[in-house]
Every structure is written in C-alpha cells, then in structure tokens.
Scaffold this motif. Structure first.
Motif, PDB file in Angstrom:
ATOM      1  N   LYS A  89      16.297  13.732 -87.898  1.00  0.00           N
ATOM      2  CA  LYS A  89      15.523  12.961 -88.885  1.00  0.00           C
ATOM      3  C   LYS A  89      15.855  11.471 -88.777  1.00  0.00           C
ATOM      4  CE  LYS A  89      14.192  13.992 -93.438  1.00  0.00           C
ATOM      5  NZ  LYS A  89      14.554  14.519 -94.765  1.00  0.00           N
ATOM      6  N   MET A  90      17.123  11.144 -88.547  1.00  0.00           N
ATOM      7  CA  MET A  90      17.537   9.752 -88.373  1.00  0.00           C
ATOM      8  C   MET A  90      16.885   9.142 -87.141  1.00  0.00           C
ATOM      9  SD  MET A  90      21.572   9.834 -89.271  1.00  0.00           S
ATOM     10  CE  MET A  90      22.179  10.609 -90.765  1.00  0.00           C
ATOM     11  N   CYS A  91      16.512  10.003 -86.190  1.00  0.00           N
ATOM     12  CA  CYS A  91      15.841   9.560 -84.959  1.00  0.00           C
ATOM     13  C   CYS A  91      14.319   9.669 -85.093  1.00  0.00           C
ATOM     14  CB  CYS A  91      16.337  10.391 -83.771  1.00  0.00           C
ATOM     15  SG  CYS A  91      18.079  10.170 -83.411  1.00  0.00           S
ATOM     16  N   ARG A  92      13.851   9.679 -86.317  1.00  0.00           N
ATOM     17  CA  ARG A  92      12.414   9.751 -86.619  1.00  0.00           C
ATOM     18  C   ARG A  92      11.745  10.999 -86.057  1.00  0.00           C
ATOM     19  NH1 ARG A  92      10.045   3.668 -86.756  1.00  0.00           N
ATOM     20  NH2 ARG A  92      11.724   2.795 -87.991  1.00  0.00           N
ATOM     21  N   ASN A  93      12.504  12.078 -85.965  1.00  0.00           N
ATOM     22  CA  ASN A  93      12.017  13.368 -85.461  1.00  0.00           C
ATOM     23  C   ASN A  93      11.439  13.304 -84.044  1.00  0.00           C
ATOM     24  OD1 ASN A  93      12.703  15.039 -87.731  1.00  0.00           O
ATOM     25  ND2 ASN A  93      11.102  13.966 -88.847  1.00  0.00           N
ATOM     26  N   ASP A  94      11.872  12.298 -83.281  1.00  0.00           N
ATOM     27  CA  ASP A  94      11.490  12.183 -81.875  1.00  0.00           C
ATOM     28  C   ASP A  94      12.525  12.964 -81.053  1.00  0.00           C
ATOM     29  OD1 ASP A  94      11.299  11.298 -79.148  1.00  0.00           O
ATOM     30  OD2 ASP A  94      10.207   9.526 -79.837  1.00  0.00           O
ATOM     31  N   VAL A  95      12.147  14.148 -80.617  1.00  0.00           N
ATOM     32  CA  VAL A  95      13.086  15.067 -79.964  1.00  0.00           C
ATOM     33  C   VAL A  95      13.657  14.474 -78.680  1.00  0.00           C
ATOM     34  CG1 VAL A  95      13.346  17.353 -78.926  1.00  0.00           C
ATOM     35  CG2 VAL A  95      11.991  17.085 -81.006  1.00  0.00           C
ATOM     36  N   GLU A  96      12.833  13.835 -77.872  1.00  0.00           N
ATOM     37  CA  GLU A  96      13.330  13.273 -76.606  1.00  0.00           C
ATOM     38  C   GLU A  96      14.312  12.125 -76.851  1.00  0.00           C
ATOM     39  OE1 GLU A  96      12.975  14.716 -73.675  1.00  0.00           O
ATOM     40  OE2 GLU A  96      11.860  16.245 -74.783  1.00  0.00           O
ATOM     41  N   LYS A  97      13.991  11.239 -77.783  1.00  0.00           N
ATOM     42  CA  LYS A  97      14.910  10.135 -78.088  1.00  0.00           C
ATOM     43  C   LYS A  97      16.185  10.645 -78.743  1.00  0.00           C
ATOM     44  CE  LYS A  97      11.536   6.448 -78.143  1.00  0.00           C
ATOM     45  NZ  LYS A  97      10.842   5.428 -78.916  1.00  0.00           N
ATOM     46  N   PHE A  98      16.038  11.682 -79.567  1.00  0.00           N
ATOM     47  CA  PHE A  98      17.217  12.318 -80.154  1.00  0.00           C
ATOM     48  C   PHE A  98      18.124  12.864 -79.054  1.00  0.00           C
ATOM     49  CE2 PHE A  98      19.066  16.480 -81.152  1.00  0.00           C
ATOM     50  CZ  PHE A  98      20.047  16.083 -82.046  1.00  0.00           C
ATOM     51  N   ALA A  99      17.527  13.553 -78.087  1.00  0.00           N
ATOM     52  CA  ALA A  99      18.313  14.142 -76.995  1.00  0.00           C
ATOM     53  C   ALA A  99      19.063  13.064 -76.219  1.00  0.00           C
ATOM     54  CB  ALA A  99      17.405  14.941 -76.061  1.00  0.00           C
ATOM     55  N   THR A 100      18.397  11.960 -75.929  1.00  0.00           N
ATOM     56  CA  THR A 100      19.049  10.857 -75.214  1.00  0.00           C
ATOM     57  C   THR A 100      20.204  10.298 -76.029  1.00  0.00           C
ATOM     58  OG1 THR A 100      16.986  10.300 -74.090  1.00  0.00           O
ATOM     59  CG2 THR A 100      18.669   8.580 -74.193  1.00  0.00           C
ATOM     60  N   MET A 101      19.971  10.085 -77.320  1.00  0.00           N
ATOM     61  CA  MET A 101      21.016   9.568 -78.203  1.00  0.00           C
ATOM     62  C   MET A 101      22.183  10.554 -78.278  1.00  0.00           C
ATOM     63  SD  MET A 101      22.513  10.051 -81.433  1.00  0.00           S
ATOM     64  CE  MET A 101      21.341  11.245 -82.054  1.00  0.00           C
ATOM     65  N   PHE A 102      21.870  11.851 -78.382  1.00  0.00           N
ATOM     66  CA  PHE A 102      22.918  12.858 -78.494  1.00  0.00           C
ATOM     67  C   PHE A 102      23.789  12.878 -77.243  1.00  0.00           C
ATOM     68  CE2 PHE A 102      24.805  17.022 -78.079  1.00  0.00           C
ATOM     69  CZ  PHE A 102      25.409  17.170 -79.320  1.00  0.00           C
ATOM     70  N   VAL A 103      23.175  12.861 -76.082  1.00  0.00           N
ATOM     71  CA  VAL A 103      23.939  12.889 -74.829  1.00  0.00           C
ATOM     72  C   VAL A 103      24.796  11.634 -74.689  1.00  0.00           C
ATOM     73  CG1 VAL A 103      23.733  12.885 -72.310  1.00  0.00           C
ATOM     74  CG2 VAL A 103      22.359  14.474 -73.674  1.00  0.00           C
ATOM     75  N   ARG A 104      24.243  10.488 -75.038  1.00  0.00           N
ATOM     76  CA  ARG A 104      25.026   9.234 -74.980  1.00  0.00           C
ATOM     77  C   ARG A 104      26.201   9.290 -75.954  1.00  0.00           C
ATOM     78  NH1 ARG A 104      21.684   4.058 -75.801  1.00  0.00           N
ATOM     79  NH2 ARG A 104      23.556   3.101 -74.980  1.00  0.00           N
ATOM     80  N   SER A 105      25.942   9.800 -77.166  1.00  0.00           N
ATOM     81  CA  SER A 105      27.001   9.918 -78.173  1.00  0.00           C
ATOM     82  C   SER A 105      28.049  10.932 -77.742  1.00  0.00           C
ATOM     83  CB  SER A 105      26.397  10.316 -79.524  1.00  0.00           C
ATOM     84  OG  SER A 105      25.501   9.337 -79.987  1.00  0.00           O
ATOM     85  N   ALA A 106      27.611  12.030 -77.128  1.00  0.00           N
ATOM     86  CA  ALA A 106      28.538  13.041 -76.630  1.00  0.00           C
ATOM     87  C   ALA A 106      29.458  12.447 -75.567  1.00  0.00           C
ATOM     88  CB  ALA A 106      27.768  14.229 -76.062  1.00  0.00           C
ATOM     89  N   THR A 107      28.899  11.658 -74.680  1.00  0.00           N
ATOM     90  CA  THR A 107      29.696  11.000 -73.641  1.00  0.00           C
ATOM     91  C   THR A 107      30.714  10.056 -74.273  1.00  0.00           C
ATOM     92  OG1 THR A 107      27.874  11.171 -72.069  1.00  0.00           O
ATOM     93  CG2 THR A 107      29.579   9.531 -71.584  1.00  0.00           C
ATOM     94  N   LEU A 108      30.282   9.291 -75.279  1.00  0.00           N
ATOM     95  CA  LEU A 108      31.180   8.390 -75.998  1.00  0.00           C
ATOM     96  C   LEU A 108      32.329   9.176 -76.629  1.00  0.00           C
ATOM     97  CD1 LEU A 108      31.643   5.447 -77.144  1.00  0.00           C
ATOM     98  CD2 LEU A 108      30.395   6.252 -79.168  1.00  0.00           C
ATOM     99  N   ALA A 109      32.004  10.278 -77.290  1.00  0.00           N
ATOM    100  CA  ALA A 109      33.019  11.097 -77.953  1.00  0.00           C
ATOM    101  C   ALA A 109      33.993  11.708 -76.953  1.00  0.00           C
ATOM    102  CB  ALA A 109      32.346  12.195 -78.781  1.00  0.00           C
ATOM    103  N   GLU A 110      33.460  12.263 -75.876  1.00  0.00           N
ATOM    104  CA  GLU A 110      34.313  12.899 -74.869  1.00  0.00           C
ATOM    105  C   GLU A 110      35.203  11.880 -74.170  1.00  0.00           C
ATOM    106  OE1 GLU A 110      31.130  14.785 -72.763  1.00  0.00           O
ATOM    107  OE2 GLU A 110      31.248  16.619 -73.984  1.00  0.00           O
ATOM    108  N   THR A 111      34.673  10.701 -73.892  1.00  0.00           N
ATOM    109  CA  THR A 111      35.443   9.643 -73.232  1.00  0.00           C
ATOM    110  C   THR A 111      36.571   9.132 -74.118  1.00  0.00           C
ATOM    111  OG1 THR A 111      33.500   8.959 -71.974  1.00  0.00           O
ATOM    112  CG2 THR A 111      35.280   7.347 -72.174  1.00  0.00           C
TER     113      THR A 111
END
Length: 135
Positions: A89-111
């Motif tokens: 919802k914070m990503c305006r329900n844009d599934v593709e942009k959400f996925a990109t944000m999630f993967v980038r955030s996951a990389t940040l968290a794992e790093t």
C-alpha cells in the motif's frame, strides 16, 4: 532474516507482524522499528519499539519507502529489526515497484545485518518470482 508476509485482507498478516515486533523487542539488544500507515498499531506494539507513521513523512511510493528505510538505518546503526506493515500500500499498490523496493531493501538488510519483515495485501501466487523466495 528477511521475510514477506503476504495474503488477502483479513488473513492475519498484521497480527503476525505485531507478534514478531513484540518478540523482537523482548530479544533485541538494539532498536526495533515498525513502519505503519496511521496509528492503528499504537496499542498493540510494545512501547519499546519505535513506531513510525509514514504518512507524517510524505512517503508516496516505492522510492520514498526505500529511501526512508535506508535513511533510518544510516542514522542509527543500532537498528536490529525493521518491520513494515502494508508495504505494498505504501508503494501505491504497484506490484512491480514494490518488488523492486523489496529486493533493494532486502539487500540493504542482508548487507548490514538487520532483520526486515514486510506485509503486503496480495495473494501469494500474484507476487513476482523475485519476492516469492522470501515468503
């Protein structure tokens, strides 16, 4: 740990997130942060967690959300857990942009060694493949 909790409205995503936040507060030796829209979690989340209403900070999409998460961690390296309720919802329900944000955030968290858990109101089979591995 990086995890996505997905499912349709009413499937228990937020309740699961609340339980995870409160458990993290009990065990963490650092800071636990929980992002939400509004203040619906105020009475359910342990007061020792930093509860943040993102609507107070102008979060208007996936880039803003990733920048906010990055900025929080950059300003406080004691963060051990970041929880995000209603991330799609914070990503305006844009599934593709959400996925990109999630993967980038996951990389940040794992790093950087902090846990990241997000909820998304979507059927799990409708998630992009790059996100499904985090279910």
């Amino acid at each position: 740990m990086v995890k996505i909790i997905a499912g349709l409205k009413g499937s228990g995503k937020t309740k699961t997130l609340i339980d995870m936040v409160n458990s993290a507060v009990d065990t963490s030796k650092g800071s636990v942060v929980c992002l939400e829209i509004g203040e619906k979690l105020r009475y359910d989340v342990n007061y020792n967690a930093r509860l943040v209403d993102v609507s107070s900070y102008g979060i208007e999409g996936s880039h803003d959300l990733f920048g906010f998460i990055s900025g929080m961690y950059a300003s406080n390296h004691d963060i051990t857990h970041v929880f995000v309720d209603s991330a799609l919802k914070m990503c305006r329900n844009d599934v593709e942009k959400f996925a990109t944000m999630f993967v980038r955030s996951a990389t940040l968290a794992e790093t950087n060694g902090f846990d990241l858990i997000m909820t998304a109101s979507i059927e799990t089979d409708k998630l992009p493949e790059e996100v499904k591995s985090y279910l």
